[in-house]
Design a protein around this motif. Structure first.
Motif: not given
Ligand code: HPA
Length: 240
Positions: A85, A164, A167-168, A171, A205-206, A209
């Motif tokens: 990520c 989604h 993952i945001r 990050r 990619w996560c 991404m």
């Protein structure tokens, strides 16, 4: 003093002269490979089983780590297939893990379970052994293995992949790579006083991404080349 490699997704054996041994522990039996390396025997443990039959949330982490302790293991290198990520780490890259964020939900996370035993609180200032990390970097240079950098491992419960928004969030919190197995393994190593380091093999990619969906099949293919390189570097450290 014994040394061990814990193989994650895509890493199910080391080749070479191998004996299989079943180690009994209070948490159940564990099958390991004892691999001859010069005058030494290195222990190899396939985290998901040799046929990848154990999902992350059902792995018997306590039995695995107790079995390694019983065999006298003090140094452990673990491999971990991870999603990225962080834009700087792409599929195919290797990343040395330097810290973690624990988002597991439903796993035994300690050997200290009360019942009259002393209470234990392990320190997590350096969850991953700096000595093993440094030695891996040096061995990787000799073996011509490119290590992309260091990163924070986010451990999710799985076995589903992340949304989604998850993952945001990861990050924003400083996560670099995401996997489902490093916790509680890293914690148990600390509780048992072992030196433990993990090298993340970026397989995808996560979520969000890139456009692609993630599939286990793709993950295993992406790891194909890296696994031999990695075990070579681990064995170089062990052989010194
Ligand atoms: N998320 C969680 N675990 C993983 C991933 C991922 O994207 N890739 C490999 N293991």
């Amino acid at each position: 003093m014994k040394k061990a490699i814990i193989g994650g997704t895509g890493v199910y054996g080391m080749g070479g002269e191998t004996r299989i041994e079943t180690v009994t522990t209070p948490y159940g039996p564990v099958e390991v490979d004892l691999v001859t390396l010069g005058n030494e025997e290195v222990v190899f443990l396939a985290r998901h089983g040799k046929k990848h039959s154990l999902p992350p949330h059902l792995i018997n982490y306590r039995a695995n780590m107790k079995a390694l302790e019983k065999l006298g293991v003090k140094w452990i290198y673990a491999t971990a297939a991870v999603g990225s990520c962080n834009e700087d780490f792409a599929p195919g890259d290797l990343v040395v893990i330097n810290d973690f964020l624990d988002f597991t939900k439903n796993r035994p996370v300690t050997f200290f379970e009360g019942g009259g035993e002393p209470v234990g609180h392990v320190d997590m200032t350096t969850p991953y052994c700096p000595m093993l990390r440094d030695r891996f970097m040096a061995a990787a240079r000799v073996e011509n293995i490119t290590v992309k950098g260091e990163g924070v491992y986010v451990c999710t419960e799985g076995p589903r992949f992340e949304s989604h928004q998850e993952i945001r969030m990861f990050r924003m919190l400083g996560g670099d790579v995401v996997g489902m197995t490093n916790i509680p393994e890293a914690i148990f190593a600390k509780e048992l006083g072992m030196c433990y380091a993990t090298v993340g093999m970026i397989s995808n990619w996560c979520t969000g991404m890139q456009q692609d969906q993630i599939a286990l099949h793709d993950i295993e293919t992406a790891l194909g080349n890296n696994k031999e390189k990695l075990t070579r570097a681990f064995l170089r450290v062990f052989d010194q």
